[in-house]
Design a protein around this motif. Sequence first.
Motif: not given
Length: 397
Positions: A222-237, A243-250, A298-303
Amino acid sequence: MALENHPMWRLPKHHLDHDDAHDHVHWVELFYDLIHVVIIFLLGNFLSDHLTVNGFLAFAGLFIAVWFAWADSSVFNSLYVSTDVKHRLIMSCQIVTAMVMAASIPHVLDKGWMYFALAYAANRMITAYLYHRTNRLGVEATVLSRTVSRNFFILAIVFAISAFLPEPFNFLLFGLAIVSIQLLYMLPKVGVLECKRFLPRLGHMSERFALLLLIVVGEGFFKLVITLSEKGVYKVTPEVLFNFMFGGIAVFVHCWIYFDFVGNGKPKNQEKWTLVNWWLAHLFLMLSAVMVGVALAGEVKVGFWDPYPLKYGAIGCIGLASYLLCLLWIQFNIEERIAHRFATAKVRIFGVVLALATLLVLPYVPALVGNLLWGTALISQIAIPVTRAYLTFSKEE
């Protein structure tokens, strides 16, 4: 068919008195668990918004209170096979109390406290009534249900009083009542665990723990997906997406190491302190899992090259270390499994030490390095046992 032989009208009965009691979770219990998806998510949001020592203590206190409310209801349903119409209506009322508790969490430190405490008191009162009902119907001939009903009834009044006290007395009284619940289970001679009939269906409770663990760990998704969706998946690097996918695997690996090594495991014996350790280890395991789930946002907040957000990193490293220690704690108190030959204490301690070492270097290294160290601490917990098992079984073959 006589009414008393149909599940819709059959009176509650202690599982030891039941001819065909099974360990499977009833759909009413699963529905009760459903509201805890929302509660855990809101607790995670609360921790995200209060990343301080005091904020963490408030989060931990709320989580423990909610967990005990869930667990106490689960214990009743494990002791007494209850499927009749009246029990279902009572459980629907208990679900409503959990809904109010959930809605109160975002503002629980100020105007939401009264609603949370009163809903919690009502939840405890309903659990008291469930036990009282078995006593009134003559289902339980011993003092078990009468004693537990009395304990919860008195404590429900204490919880209700805490709703109207000023700070910090409201929190202190509430906390003392939470501690009292556990003491009334565990104290020598007077604790309910001394009663021979206080023996839940261990397979049933194991399944309930496993189902709640899925909900708690799933909060990380929930945390990962909602954080990314709020930022906009099309906006991030691409770095953030990685990092987002690494978090899902974790999140997935957290479930993997639980279910392979301790999930659905029954206590190795029925001694009081074995049951207490099994119970408390699951509480702190799930508390740790929520910490990790929040940290993964935090994975979605940093490169790759900036340091990982320190507050998120701190609860993630401490949460992982605690999660692994709780796995080991549970492992010591359940029946032996083949997997325990390979997931030894040394493997768990390796992960704990590496997670804590990651915390020490986190402010000074890029997030890529921090993720590598933290990920090694986590993934080693499945990679080492699986590799050892493969080599061992290959030789035996």
